[in-house]
Design an enzyme around this catalytic site. Sequence first.
Site, PDB file in Angstrom:
ATOM      1  N   GLU A  82       0.823  -1.197   0.000  1.00 18.16           N
ATOM      2  CA  GLU A  82       0.000   0.000   0.000  1.00 18.16           C
ATOM      3  C   GLU A  82       0.861   1.253   0.000  1.00 18.16           C
ATOM      4  O   GLU A  82       0.612   2.197  -0.761  1.00 18.16           O
ATOM      5  CB  GLU A  82      -0.911  -0.002   1.235  1.00 18.16           C
ATOM      6  CG  GLU A  82      -1.761   1.243   1.379  1.00 18.16           C
ATOM      7  CD  GLU A  82      -2.687   1.174   2.571  1.00 18.16           C
ATOM      8  OE1 GLU A  82      -3.408   2.161   2.813  1.00 18.16           O
ATOM      9  OE2 GLU A  82      -2.706   0.140   3.282  1.00 18.16           O
ATOM     10  N   ARG A  83       1.890   1.283   0.832  1.00 15.18           N
ATOM     11  CA  ARG A  83       2.727   2.480   0.937  1.00 15.18           C
ATOM     12  C   ARG A  83       3.520   2.718  -0.342  1.00 15.18           C
ATOM     13  O   ARG A  83       3.707   3.866  -0.755  1.00 15.18           O
ATOM     14  CB  ARG A  83       3.637   2.346   2.160  1.00 15.18           C
ATOM     15  CG  ARG A  83       2.872   2.458   3.458  1.00 15.18           C
ATOM     16  CD  ARG A  83       3.626   1.952   4.670  1.00 15.18           C
ATOM     17  NE  ARG A  83       2.754   2.009   5.847  1.00 15.18           N
ATOM     18  CZ  ARG A  83       3.013   1.424   7.007  1.00 15.18           C
ATOM     19  NH1 ARG A  83       4.133   0.723   7.161  1.00 15.18           N
ATOM     20  NH2 ARG A  83       2.166   1.521   8.014  1.00 15.18           N
TER      21      ARG A  83
END
Length: 382
Positions: A243-244
């Site tokens: 996600e990051r």
Amino acid sequence: MVAFTAEHHDLRKLVRDFAEKEIGPYADEWEANGIFPAHELFPKMAELGLLGLEYDTAYGGQGADHLCTVILHEELGRVGPAGVAMGIGIQTDMATPSLHHFGSEELKQRYLVPAINGEAVCSVAVTEPDTGSDVTALRTRAVRDGDDWVINGAKLYITNGTQADWICLLARTADKPGYGGLSQLVVPTDTPGVRVQRKLDKLGMRSSDTAELTFTDARVPVSNTIGEVGLGFYQQMSQFQNERLALSYAAVGGMETALTRTAEYLKTRQVFGKPLIDNQHLNFTLAGLSARVDMLRHYNYAAAEAYIRGEDVNRFATVGKLEAGRLAREIAATCLQFHGAVGYMEEMWTARYFRDSPVWSIGGGADEVMLYVLSRLDGYHA
């Protein structure tokens, strides 16, 4: 230097053309509605193979490398609106990685294949009303009753939450304190007891839907557990890493567009008999910000190459996410300021970008959480 091939460049054109045709023209409408039609948009993406770029071909994926994921999110971020890019990112890199890597064959066929085919919208549910950054404090419980989990609790700030057909839910499945008793479960949203409590009214990212969800004696089979019972925390941390990275890739695309559009405006806006772009303070400021975006872009590329080599990219993902959030906010404020009064109007893209930009420093782990992680990785903590 990252080795983009002709196929990568073709993919970039494909994604950009798609986003400019199928997303960009509807930005204002979807912002006003507070939602984009995922069940209409995702099948179109699936036809082009964009919802499962790195996933196994056995499940409808493309078996591509991670550079393709970089390109996808850069181009979605470039076209905007950011809320749509985020909603797509939930589908491709935030709700499905654990299922692809750790799920059983049955779960993959039942839930991953429809997500890659665009037939099902999915979401990931971790945050709760009383627990945000501290994942170990989650209270939503799943108690075993025969061959079922019985789920009770609530989840908050869930992107795609009102549209999702299934959720990757992180819940406490044992009385162990901390992270030892957490598991990831696939929860279909038509399960009795699963309810969209409310659709949230956000400052920015208004083109995506975000919800509060409640679970009241909701039953799902124990076989809906992703991976091993009790290992959900570790699986979710791996999913947070994806996600990051995706957030950082998308942020670069958005920042590049913001700087380009601002420069174009300054070239046409006449003040004191000359274009605003001739003001040295303005063009130097844009040049400096552009340099920082370029540094973040190539940092992202280094992260992607390390990911492809199979290295631990936790630090890459943390640093990239931290800098992306800070830089996006600075660029948003600068672009709005350089547009003057018109930049403050909702009819101008600068207003939306200014409202959207803070989420990069909040979602997927706040700046303070990134600094907490870095302080331990780099030995700056007792």
